[in-house]
Scaffold this motif. Sequence first.
Motif, PDB file in Angstrom:
ATOM      1  N   ILE A   1      11.757  17.109 -44.137  1.00 42.55           N
ATOM      2  CA  ILE A   1      10.923  16.047 -44.057  1.00 42.55           C
ATOM      3  C   ILE A   1       9.650  16.742 -44.707  1.00 42.55           C
ATOM      4  O   ILE A   1       8.944  15.918 -45.488  1.00 42.55           O
ATOM      5  CB  ILE A   1      10.791  15.405 -42.663  1.00 42.55           C
ATOM      6  N   LYS A   2       9.222  18.018 -44.187  1.00 41.96           N
ATOM      7  CA  LYS A   2       8.055  18.363 -44.712  1.00 41.96           C
ATOM      8  C   LYS A   2       7.955  18.792 -46.141  1.00 41.96           C
ATOM      9  O   LYS A   2       6.969  18.622 -46.867  1.00 41.96           O
ATOM     10  CB  LYS A   2       7.545  19.802 -44.084  1.00 41.96           C
TER      11      LYS A   2
ATOM     12  N   GLU B   1       7.464  15.852 -48.060  1.00 38.10           N
ATOM     13  CA  GLU B   1       6.298  15.264 -48.027  1.00 38.10           C
ATOM     14  C   GLU B   1       5.219  15.902 -49.083  1.00 38.10           C
ATOM     15  O   GLU B   1       4.394  15.385 -49.742  1.00 38.10           O
ATOM     16  CB  GLU B   1       5.291  15.489 -46.589  1.00 38.10           C
ATOM     17  N   SER B   2       5.579  17.423 -49.494  1.00 38.28           N
ATOM     18  CA  SER B   2       4.992  17.956 -50.499  1.00 38.28           C
ATOM     19  C   SER B   2       5.416  17.602 -51.954  1.00 38.28           C
ATOM     20  O   SER B   2       4.761  17.558 -52.606  1.00 38.28           O
ATOM     21  CB  SER B   2       5.320  19.349 -50.383  1.00 38.28           C
TER      22      SER B   2
ATOM     23  N   LYS C   1       6.184  14.300 -52.424  1.00 40.36           N
ATOM     24  CA  LYS C   1       5.324  13.087 -52.674  1.00 40.36           C
ATOM     25  C   LYS C   1       3.904  13.311 -53.095  1.00 40.36           C
ATOM     26  O   LYS C   1       3.460  12.498 -53.667  1.00 40.36           O
ATOM     27  CB  LYS C   1       5.399  12.484 -51.190  1.00 40.36           C
ATOM     28  N   ALA C   2       3.531  14.596 -52.904  1.00 39.77           N
ATOM     29  CA  ALA C   2       2.139  14.763 -53.339  1.00 39.77           C
ATOM     30  C   ALA C   2       2.075  15.220 -54.970  1.00 39.77           C
ATOM     31  O   ALA C   2       0.928  15.554 -55.355  1.00 39.77           O
ATOM     32  CB  ALA C   2       1.661  15.978 -52.420  1.00 39.77           C
TER      33      ALA C   2
ATOM     34  N   LYS D   1      14.512  14.722 -55.639  1.00 40.44           N
ATOM     35  CA  LYS D   1      14.703  14.381 -54.188  1.00 40.44           C
ATOM     36  C   LYS D   1      15.990  13.999 -53.918  1.00 40.44           C
ATOM     37  O   LYS D   1      16.603  14.558 -53.056  1.00 40.44           O
ATOM     38  CB  LYS D   1      13.897  12.999 -53.967  1.00 40.44           C
TER      39      LYS D   1
END
Length: 324
Positions: free
Chosen positions: A293-294, A297-298, A300-301, A313
């Motif tokens: 998940i972490k 998130e990266s 996504k950035a 992904k």
Amino acid sequence: MKSTEQLLELISKEINQQKYGVEPDELYEPIRYIMDLGGKRLRPLLATLSYSLFKDDVKSIIPQAIAVEVFHNFTLMHDDIMDEAPLRRNKPTVHEKWNNNTAILSGDVMLVKAYEMIMSEEHPRIMQVLKAFNRCAAEVCEGQQMDMTFETRKTVDEKEYIEMIKLKTAVLLGFSLEMGGLLADTTEENGAALRNFGINIGIGFQLKDDLLDVYADAEKFGKQVGGDIISNKKTFLLIRALELAKGKQKQELENWISKTAFDVKEKVSAVTEIYNQLKIKELTEELMNAYFIKGFESLKAVEAPLHKKAILKKFAEGLINREK
């Protein structure tokens, strides 16, 4: 953007055509041998997927992508000597098929070759790539030393273990992604986000490996299930079990760890049962998923087209759900 299957085909074709040297044959044949053993080609694939987020001429960075695979196999060759491992991907390891000295020298040549391939083309950011590679290579060695040190220590805590797998396994995935971004001339912010994505999925990837070693379907896994239990390897599962076990349960677990003579099936079955009682599988999955998940998130950035990021992904999700 090419699919992961197309990229893998491109990578495999280039690896098969790669020349490492001619004479003496005893030096170069072991390199051809280990590179032909296959594997997931995860690192060059991540490098090409990362590059493809920003540019389409992915063929232009294939030498650099393969350099990471050459470096990875160099570390495996030397790790196998240190671990006295007889098999690699169900084939004799290089030091078993030849000898330790040959494996050391052939590995050294692979490291030199990796640098040569990274520098094979002029690129305005090649010095930045080399600096990142040097940092990563040193960290991989630090992780291997930690792993060896853990073998002689009675206890290892969770934080130390995560740091070890981060250095030994995850940073090279992070570098592969970072390099793809650097060669595509993306921003520093994108490069850092890609590196963090790789490091976090890399930690999750290793935790999944630890889990599969105990809980995989033997037919799909392709190697002995319970190998870590047999060798008392200090994985997250064992570390957590030793922390949580109490009374008779802890005594039984420590008894199995201390035994030098035992029935393999009996030990694997008994330790797995203790893991089940302590819900170690669920705790490992929880931590593994937290790192994935972490990582997402990266990702996504990263400022790149959503449809291109979706391919990366999807590939990472395949690592979560794999059965071997």
